[in-house]
Scaffold this motif. Structure first.
Motif, PDB file in Angstrom:
ATOM      1  N   TRP A   1      -2.254 -10.007   2.512  1.00  0.00           N
ATOM      2  CA  TRP A   1      -2.419  -8.680   3.098  1.00  0.00           C
ATOM      3  C   TRP A   1      -1.186  -7.831   2.855  1.00  0.00           C
ATOM      4  CZ3 TRP A   1      -6.796  -7.077   5.771  1.00  0.00           C
ATOM      5  CH2 TRP A   1      -7.752  -8.068   5.989  1.00  0.00           C
ATOM      6  N   GLY A   2      -1.415  -6.530   2.706  1.00  0.00           N
ATOM      7  CA  GLY A   2      -0.314  -5.598   2.675  1.00  0.00           C
ATOM      8  C   GLY A   2       0.117  -5.230   4.083  1.00  0.00           C
ATOM      9  N   GLN A   3       1.106  -4.376   4.165  1.00  0.00           N
ATOM     10  CA  GLN A   3       1.674  -3.997   5.466  1.00  0.00           C
ATOM     11  C   GLN A   3       0.894  -2.849   6.116  1.00  0.00           C
ATOM     12  OE1 GLN A   3       2.737  -2.818   2.637  1.00  0.00           O
ATOM     13  NE2 GLN A   3       3.007  -0.621   3.014  1.00  0.00           N
ATOM     14  N   GLY A   4       0.047  -2.202   5.359  1.00  0.00           N
ATOM     15  CA  GLY A   4      -0.771  -1.118   5.891  1.00  0.00           C
ATOM     16  C   GLY A   4      -0.155   0.246   5.655  1.00  0.00           C
ATOM     17  N   THR A   5      -1.008   1.250   5.576  1.00  0.00           N
ATOM     18  CA  THR A   5      -0.568   2.631   5.438  1.00  0.00           C
ATOM     19  C   THR A   5      -1.431   3.497   6.361  1.00  0.00           C
ATOM     20  OG1 THR A   5      -0.075   4.416   3.865  1.00  0.00           O
ATOM     21  CG2 THR A   5      -2.057   3.126   3.440  1.00  0.00           C
ATOM     22  N   GLN A   6      -0.772   4.405   7.077  1.00  0.00           N
ATOM     23  CA  GLN A   6      -1.469   5.220   8.067  1.00  0.00           C
ATOM     24  C   GLN A   6      -2.188   6.382   7.407  1.00  0.00           C
ATOM     25  OE1 GLN A   6      -1.579   4.936  11.658  1.00  0.00           O
ATOM     26  NE2 GLN A   6      -3.140   6.533  11.400  1.00  0.00           N
TER      27      GLN A   6
ATOM     28  N   ASP B   1     -12.180   8.514  10.437  1.00  0.00           N
ATOM     29  CA  ASP B   1     -11.572   7.679   9.403  1.00  0.00           C
ATOM     30  C   ASP B   1     -10.098   7.409   9.686  1.00  0.00           C
ATOM     31  OD1 ASP B   1     -13.482   9.540   7.004  1.00  0.00           O
ATOM     32  OD2 ASP B   1     -13.894   7.501   7.724  1.00  0.00           O
ATOM     33  N   THR B   2      -9.556   8.045  10.706  1.00  0.00           N
ATOM     34  CA  THR B   2      -8.160   7.829  11.074  1.00  0.00           C
ATOM     35  C   THR B   2      -7.930   6.366  11.441  1.00  0.00           C
ATOM     36  OG1 THR B   2      -7.855  10.098  11.846  1.00  0.00           O
ATOM     37  CG2 THR B   2      -6.358   8.430  12.727  1.00  0.00           C
ATOM     38  N   ALA B   3      -6.972   5.737  10.776  1.00  0.00           N
ATOM     39  CA  ALA B   3      -6.694   4.321  10.974  1.00  0.00           C
ATOM     40  C   ALA B   3      -5.508   3.917  10.111  1.00  0.00           C
ATOM     41  CB  ALA B   3      -7.913   3.472  10.604  1.00  0.00           C
ATOM     42  N   VAL B   4      -5.048   2.711  10.324  1.00  0.00           N
ATOM     43  CA  VAL B   4      -4.138   2.077   9.372  1.00  0.00           C
ATOM     44  C   VAL B   4      -5.007   1.341   8.359  1.00  0.00           C
ATOM     45  CG1 VAL B   4      -2.306   0.396   9.024  1.00  0.00           C
ATOM     46  CG2 VAL B   4      -2.308   1.833  11.078  1.00  0.00           C
TER      47      VAL B   4
ATOM     48  N   MET C   1     -10.480  -7.959  -4.432  1.00  0.00           N
ATOM     49  CA  MET C   1      -9.631  -7.101  -3.613  1.00  0.00           C
ATOM     50  C   MET C   1     -10.478  -6.359  -2.594  1.00  0.00           C
ATOM     51  SD  MET C   1      -6.655  -7.755  -4.696  1.00  0.00           S
ATOM     52  CE  MET C   1      -5.773  -6.488  -3.770  1.00  0.00           C
ATOM     53  N   GLY C   2      -9.931  -6.263  -1.392  1.00  0.00           N
ATOM     54  CA  GLY C   2     -10.642  -5.575  -0.326  1.00  0.00           C
ATOM     55  C   GLY C   2      -9.761  -4.548   0.352  1.00  0.00           C
ATOM     56  N   TRP C   3     -10.414  -3.601   0.999  1.00  0.00           N
ATOM     57  CA  TRP C   3      -9.754  -2.633   1.861  1.00  0.00           C
ATOM     58  C   TRP C   3     -10.340  -2.768   3.261  1.00  0.00           C
ATOM     59  CZ3 TRP C   3      -5.583   0.319   0.781  1.00  0.00           C
ATOM     60  CH2 TRP C   3      -5.247   0.522  -0.561  1.00  0.00           C
ATOM     61  N   PHE C   4      -9.456  -2.764   4.235  1.00  0.00           N
ATOM     62  CA  PHE C   4      -9.836  -2.812   5.640  1.00  0.00           C
ATOM     63  C   PHE C   4      -9.089  -1.701   6.370  1.00  0.00           C
ATOM     64  CE2 PHE C   4     -11.980  -6.992   6.038  1.00  0.00           C
ATOM     65  CZ  PHE C   4     -11.704  -7.504   4.780  1.00  0.00           C
TER      66      PHE C   4
ATOM     67  N   GLU D   1       0.835  -1.203   0.000  1.00  0.00           N
ATOM     68  CA  GLU D   1       0.000   0.000   0.000  1.00  0.00           C
ATOM     69  C   GLU D   1       0.873   1.257   0.000  1.00  0.00           C
ATOM     70  OE1 GLU D   1      -2.104  -2.885   2.940  1.00  0.00           O
ATOM     71  OE2 GLU D   1      -0.068  -2.223   2.493  1.00  0.00           O
ATOM     72  N   SER D   2       0.305   2.330  -0.525  1.00  0.00           N
ATOM     73  CA  SER D   2       0.951   3.636  -0.467  1.00  0.00           C
ATOM     74  C   SER D   2      -0.131   4.709  -0.531  1.00  0.00           C
ATOM     75  CB  SER D   2       1.942   3.812  -1.626  1.00  0.00           C
ATOM     76  OG  SER D   2       1.273   3.722  -2.868  1.00  0.00           O
ATOM     77  N   GLY D   3       0.273   5.937  -0.216  1.00  0.00           N
ATOM     78  CA  GLY D   3      -0.647   7.052  -0.353  1.00  0.00           C
ATOM     79  C   GLY D   3      -1.227   7.586   0.937  1.00  0.00           C
ATOM     80  N   GLY D   4      -0.920   6.945   2.050  1.00  0.00           N
ATOM     81  CA  GLY D   4      -1.419   7.447   3.310  1.00  0.00           C
ATOM     82  C   GLY D   4      -0.757   8.748   3.711  1.00  0.00           C
ATOM     83  N   GLY D   5      -1.304   9.370   4.753  1.00  0.00           N
ATOM     84  CA  GLY D   5      -0.727  10.623   5.227  1.00  0.00           C
ATOM     85  C   GLY D   5      -1.667  11.354   6.142  1.00  0.00           C
TER      86      GLY D   5
END
Length: 124
Positions: free
Chosen positions: A114-119, A90-93, A34-37, A6-10
């Motif tokens: 699973w990916g590693q997650g993005t904050q 909506d704040t989460a990993v 594909m899913g998002w959690f 994953e990328s694009g968090g911030g």
């Protein structure tokens, strides 16, 4: 198995937008639902949405419906999560996940990769 990054968090202000990307490598990306959690510390991982293998059908949690949009580009082996009108809650990993099936699911246990997650942090 498929590997996911994953990328694009911030950090974004309430009302703002972010787009997350999830790049896949490995076995045929187009064979996966594909899913998002997302997960907040101390709470269980929560389903956000999912997209079927050809990108035609999407599913969303009620909490994000109308604000978030999932899309995918099978030629680029990438799935996206466009998040608009963001709220502090909506704040989460955020995690992307892959399910090797033709069937949609919102259950964490049904996704095998699973990916590693993005904050994502939304300030008020």
């Amino acid at each position: 198995q498929v590997q996911l990054v994953e990328s694009g968090g911030g950090l974004v202000q309430a009302g703002g937008s972010l787009r997350l990307s999830c790049a896949a490598s490995g076995r045929a990306f187009s064979s996966y639902v594909m899913g998002w959690f997302r997960q907040v510390p101390g709470k269980e991982r929560e389903f956000v949405g999912a997209i079927n293998r050809n990108g035609v059908i999407t599913y969303y949690a009620e909490s994000v419906k109308g604000r978030f949009t999932i899309s995918r580009d099978n030629a680029k082996n990438t799935v996206y999560l466009q998040m608009n009108s963001l709220k502090p809650e909506d704040t989460a990993v955020y995690y992307c996940a892959a399910r090797n099936s033709i069937w949609y699911s919102k259950l964490e246990a049904d996704f095998g990769s699973w990916g590693q997650g993005t904050q994502v942090t939304v300030s008020s």
